[in-house]
Every structure is written in C-alpha cells, then in structure tokens.
Scaffold this motif. Sequence first.
Motif: not given
Length: 716
Positions: A266-268, A11-25, A328-332, A257-260
């Motif tokens: 996925t990192a989020v 659930v936490l993984y899906r929550t983080g990924a969702f927020c990363a995909r829709h950061p503005v909202w 998610g908004l900032v990313g790399r 995770y980004l460094i890896d």
Amino acid sequence: MSLPPAPSPSVLYRTGAFCARHPVWVIAGWLLVLAAAFAGRQAVGATFGDEVTLPGSQVSTGADLLKRSDPAAGAPSGKIVFHVGSGKVSDREAGLEKTLDRLKGLPHVTAVAAPVTSTDGATAYTAVSFDRKLKSLGHAYTERLDEATAPARDAGIGVGYGGDLHEIVRAPANDAASEAIGISAALIVLLLAFGSVAAALMPLVTALISVGVGLGVVGIVAGTLTFATSAPTLATMIGLGVGIDYALFLITRFRQYLIDGHDPETAVGRTTAVSGKAVLVAAVTVAVALLSLYACGLTMIGRLGLAATIAVVVTAVAALTLVPASMGLVGRRIDVLRVRRRPVAESSGDRDGWHRYARLVARRPWTFFTAGFALVALCAVPLFSMRLGHIDDGADPAGSTTRHAYDWMADAGGPGFGPGANGPFTLVVDLDRATVSADRVAGLLTDGLAKTEGVARVTSPRPSRDGKVLVATVVPATGPQSAGTGTLFATLTDHTLPATLKGTGATGRLTGSTAGQLEFRDTVTERLPLIIGIVLVAAFVLLTLVFRSLVIPLKAVVLNLLTTGASYGVLVAVFQWGWGDGLLGMGEPVPIESYVPMMMFAIVFGLSMDYEIFLLSRIAEEWHATHDNERAVGTGLSLTGRVITCAALIMTAVFLSFTGSPAVVVKMLALGLAISVVLDATVVRLVLVPSLMFLMGRANWWLPRRLDRRMPHLTV
C-alpha cells in the motif's frame, strides 16, 4: 491509530502496487532492457561529431561555391607546426624533410604543402590536406601522425598539431572519474539523509541502471542522427542528477508511509500515486524545456536537447516502475544496516524548525524578499557584460600538442603567423554575375581589405581552377576567440565587402572554421529570445493546469528566470573574467561558448521547476485541506525541507564533479547548472518563494472561475 482512507486506485497507484507485488520480474526486465540497449548501441555503430551546418548562410554558400569550383581548396586540412627553442628549424632540415615525406605517405593524405617559415626561422608549419572529414579518421589516427613526425622530434624539433587537427588528436572525453566522484558524494549525502545503507543505495542503483539504459538509447539513436560529442556526457550528467533526485523523493514518501503504519504494498502504491505524479509533471517540464531547443533551428543544439530528454524520460519511467519494484522488494527491511538509531523521512509538526522559520518569514516578508532579490540581482550583474564566442585551442591544457601549435603560431612573426593565423577567414568571391574583369575585382578587394581596421594580412585574390570564383585568405590581427575578431567579421560582412564590390556584380562571402563559428554565434544570439519565450509559455501553461492558479505559475516562472540570469552572471565571472582560471585548470579567460546560454536556460529552467513543483505541490496539498495560507507554506517547507535540501546537495555534487572534464564547454555547463541548483534550493526556495506567498496571501490561489471550469484537471 486510525489511518486515512486510501485514495482511489489511479493508474499510477496500480502501477506502483503491481511493481511492488512483482519486484523480481520488473527488476529483471530493466536489466534485460539495459543489456539490449548497450547491445543495440554497439550494433548500430553510434557516431558523434561537432560539425555545425547553417544551410543558406554566407559561410555555407561560400564553402559550396569553393567546393564546386576547386574541390582541392575546400578539402579538409590541418596544420603541423614545428618549433625550436634556439636557432632555426632549417638547421635540422634532415629531420624535417623526412617528416614531410612520411606525412605524404599517410592514408587519406592528399597533399602536404611546402613549409612556411617565420621571420626568425624558429617556427614553421605545413598544411596537410585529407580526402575525408578529419573527425571520421578517429583518435587512433594520432598514432600515425606521431609516427610520421617522429623524425622531427628526434632531430630536436618540437611538433604541434594545429588548425582542424584537434578533431583527431583530442582524446574522446572520459568522464568516468567525474561520474565516480559524483556518485560517491551522492552516497555520502544519502547515508546522512536516510540513515540506512539500503535506503541510500537504492536511489544510486536505480539511477545508474536508468542512466545506462538512457545512454544505450542515445547510442542507438546516434546510429541515425549525429549527436554532438558532448551529448553522452550531458545525458549522463542530467540523468544521474534527476534519477537520484526522483528516487529520493519517492523513497522519502515511502518511508513516511511505513512510519505511519501502512503495509509495504500500500505504501508503494500511495507513493507512486502521489509523489509519482509530481515526478511525472517534473519530468514533462524538463523534457518540454529541452525539446524547445529544436525551435532555434540549429540541428546540433536541438539534438543535444534530445539526448538529455532521452535521459530524463528514461529516468522518469524508472522512477515510476524500477523504484517501486525496489521498494517492494526491500519492504520494511529498508532500514537494515542503520547508521542512525532512528530512521527519518519527512519532518513534520507545527513546532519544528521549518514552521518556526516560516513564521519568521511571515512576520517580515518584505525584509526577506528584498534581501533575496538583492542577492540574486548581485549575482546577475556580470550577465550584462557577457560575450559569446567560440573557445579556441588557446584554452587547451598547457603542454598539449594543440596548445603548443596555437602558441607557436601566435607568438611567431611574419606572413602566415601571428594570433590571427590560428583562425583566418577564407574569402570566396562569386564572379558569375560580375560586370568587370576578375583582375579589377581582385584589385578592389586588395585595396579595400588592406584599409580595414583589424586586418593583419590579406593574400592576393587568386582565381579558382574554373575561373568562376576568386579566393583569398584574410588574417585577423587578433585570435579566434578575441572580441576583435568578431568585430572584424561583422565589419567585413556588413560594410567592407558590400562597399568594395558595389557596382561590380560580384558577391563576396567569408567561410572557414572561424567564420562558421562566428556566424553560428550570431544565429544563436538571434534565436535565444525565441527559446526563452517558448519555455516560459510552456511552463506557465503546465503549472497553471497543475496548481489551478495564475499567480503561482507566474511567480515560479519569474523566479526561475531570475535564477537563470544569476547563473549566467556567475558563469561570466568565472570564465570570462578569469576568476576560475586556476581552479578549473584554464590558463586564461575565455568567452562564453555561443550555445551554452541557450542550453543552460532550457536545462536550468527545467531542473529549477522540479524543486518548485515538489515544494508547491505540498503547499497546495495543505492549502486545499485547510485554506490557511501561512500554515500551508509552513507545512510545505517542513515536509519538503529535508528531501529538497538533500536532492539539491546531490545534484550539486554530481554537476560539480563534471567540472573536472577536459572539455571547457562541459565545465561551463556543469558549473552553471551547479550554481543554479544552489541558488534555487536556497535563495529561491527558502527566501523568495515563502516571502512572496506570504505577501500575496489568498491571492496565490486566484483563478477565474470561467477558466477553472474549462481547464482540464491535472493536480499534484
């Protein structure tokens, strides 16, 4: 290189990924909630007050008896004190009389008593009665008081506001400067830790948004429940500290995770699934500790815990949604505007400094444990002389009108003056079941009280308007926050009054502000062990579920108990022994405010467990992968050393910034929390935890198999 397989989408993984995909909202949603929270706070008209009620206590019962028999006698009141440096107040009678006339014409003033003058005539005071609680008049009423007393000032008479008038004239705490200092210090630490502007600003911005929402929610709840005046400050202090720290832990793991080589989404998701779970457990631990304050049965303390809990819960929700959206908004691009050539996240490697330190501790565990324990024990020594009490107007800043009134009353001589005049007891004697005359009861009281050590003066007991009670004023020989006044209160309550009224059928009770504060102190002292017990048991159970061990939770609980005791000791040295008088802007040593130890225990224990959870979770992760205890401890220290050190520096800076608050209670809580964080992040985390884990070896992970099978699985 080949990457390890991603964990199953929790659930936490899906929550983080969702927020990363829709950061503005997600970010827009939080800003909308922030606006709604502040609008709601304004709409409900939040109220804050420090009135303490103890239903069924002698103070409460005495006040109710007095109010029923003589409402005017129980009306809210304060003292206006007049003083001249040379000559007598009566030499400037015209200015004084004009002031008294103006006071009688003020809104909500029902009576202005004739002035009482000291023996030398240099000091006088008048008691002013009101038709409503003084706190409800608001700080703006101070202007009316100043206008009314202007003639006295114009005549060269100094004016001070004493008694309960401090509820009006003390300006509401404005901690904007403290917040700015704390945020600035946090930004510097974050820049040094992350090496980029974007990564440093993200924890600050998300924490500020979550704290704003939390304060708005506290304000909305305050429309129904009355919080203490320090509740918003406490919520801000705790919310900023944990909000920045939670974001710091998440962003550090995200950068790793980004460094890896993971993509940002996925990192989020992985960050929220792994570190987010630690944040969730840490927040629950803090919330349980704070809400346990309700078990003491004291509404004011329970609601202080509730206000801080609201801030913690909101910051935890923000950490699991707003922070992932920001990542998610900032990313790399998180490393744009670098202040360091090479970005860093978690340190690692078997040969880094943390592993070398762990091997050093492993070679000499008893040496490190003994040294760490001795240091904590030394800090705790002053704890055994801790004296609880109420901080009176004598601790107000020099030059304030309340401090002037206090000093003038204490320094003057004659009936109605002296140190005890700043905190007299009101004696209410119930005659409903008396078997002797009221005059006989009054005579016995006068004789008995006059012979009691510590009593400076007793007014003649007088009957109320309906004749059902006798009322007298008992003036202690010492000031309200003096240990002698507390001793006198106990002597009168437990010995003098019962012995004097024995066989008369009458019952005597002490009431008034000072009596209420002392009874509140005694109640807090009596119930503190209950709070400690609840917090310890709750923390032990939660950590047992998380780490699947009975030994690790026991060590964590004991070590955090030692940290709290050491923090108490430092607090006593600074405030009660007067070591921090000049540094903290206080003119004299003061007792520890009665409810501060209870508040500190819940907060310190909860926050200390945060660092324990983040450290032990990484140690446990390595242990389950290798079953090598020494490697697990070294890896745990290595992976969390940088981030926990930064988190501790930030939280310490935030707490220390609030020691500039004018409220002494806020100073106490802020300094106590800062000391506890320093002790926990250094002595406990770097010395006691690793040395004990090396000494215990594989026993660290002991859990009976039968219990393991029956326990729900909750791992970090």
